[in-house]
Design a protein around this motif. Structure first.
Motif, PDB file in Angstrom:
ATOM      1  N   ILE A  21       0.840  -1.196   0.000  1.00  0.00           N
ATOM      2  CA  ILE A  21       0.000   0.000   0.000  1.00  0.00           C
ATOM      3  C   ILE A  21       0.877   1.249   0.000  1.00  0.00           C
ATOM      4  O   ILE A  21       0.557   2.247  -0.662  1.00  0.00           O
ATOM      5  N   GLY A  22       2.006   1.185   0.696  1.00  0.00           N
ATOM      6  CA  GLY A  22       2.939   2.309   0.703  1.00  0.00           C
ATOM      7  C   GLY A  22       3.462   2.638  -0.686  1.00  0.00           C
ATOM      8  O   GLY A  22       3.563   3.810  -1.057  1.00  0.00           O
ATOM      9  N   LEU A  23       3.788   1.616  -1.465  1.00  0.00           N
ATOM     10  CA  LEU A  23       4.244   1.862  -2.834  1.00  0.00           C
ATOM     11  C   LEU A  23       3.144   2.485  -3.685  1.00  0.00           C
ATOM     12  O   LEU A  23       3.385   3.422  -4.449  1.00  0.00           O
ATOM     13  N   LEU A  24       1.934   1.973  -3.565  1.00  0.00           N
ATOM     14  CA  LEU A  24       0.825   2.526  -4.346  1.00  0.00           C
ATOM     15  C   LEU A  24       0.541   3.976  -3.964  1.00  0.00           C
ATOM     16  O   LEU A  24       0.317   4.826  -4.841  1.00  0.00           O
ATOM     17  N   VAL A  25       0.583   4.279  -2.672  1.00  0.00           N
ATOM     18  CA  VAL A  25       0.375   5.661  -2.223  1.00  0.00           C
ATOM     19  C   VAL A  25       1.526   6.544  -2.679  1.00  0.00           C
ATOM     20  O   VAL A  25       1.310   7.677  -3.124  1.00  0.00           O
ATOM     21  N   LEU A  26       2.741   6.046  -2.599  1.00  0.00           N
ATOM     22  CA  LEU A  26       3.904   6.817  -3.061  1.00  0.00           C
ATOM     23  C   LEU A  26       3.777   7.171  -4.528  1.00  0.00           C
ATOM     24  O   LEU A  26       4.000   8.324  -4.920  1.00  0.00           O
TER      25      LEU A  26
END
Length: 115
Positions: A21-26
């Motif tokens: 999820i962190g990668l997608l938000v980034l």
């Protein structure tokens, strides 16, 4: 299954979802809200990650293996971008999240097979 393996699997799955999820938000913040981003680039960055999402939600160990192969592209890109003189915080964050997700996905697939 051994209690230790169950605990490790639970922790790895938590780390997987946090980094995924962190990668997608980034990528969303990087391309949709910061200067120099674009929607086509955002689609190119997020589409490979979204391809394995149904398998990850069903906790299939092969989806974690495919995620590892996909993440090799992000890791390679992140290493090259971090070494550039024009690097930003996003490049380092992408590299760190990709590496952590790679290792946790690799171990999750292994621990899933032990079930």
């Amino acid at each position: 299954m051994n209690q230790a393996v169950q605990y490790k699997l639970k922790m790895a799955l938590t780390i997987n979802w946090f980094c995924y999820i962190g990668l997608l938000v980034l990528f969303a913040v990087w391309n949709l809200f910061l200067e120099g981003g674009s929607i086509p680039l955002w689609c190119i960055q997020t589409l490979p990650l979204l391809l394995v999402l149904p398998g990850l939600m069903q906790q299939r160990y092969r989806s974690y293996l495919w995620l590892c192969f996909i993440l090799l592209l992000y890791i390679t890109t992140g290493i090259v971008d971090v070494m550039m003189p024009t690097r930003g915080w996003q490049d380092g964050a992408m590299l760190v999240l990709s590496l952590i997700l790679f290792f946790s996905a690799m171990m999750s697939s292994r621990w899933h097979r032990l079930q």
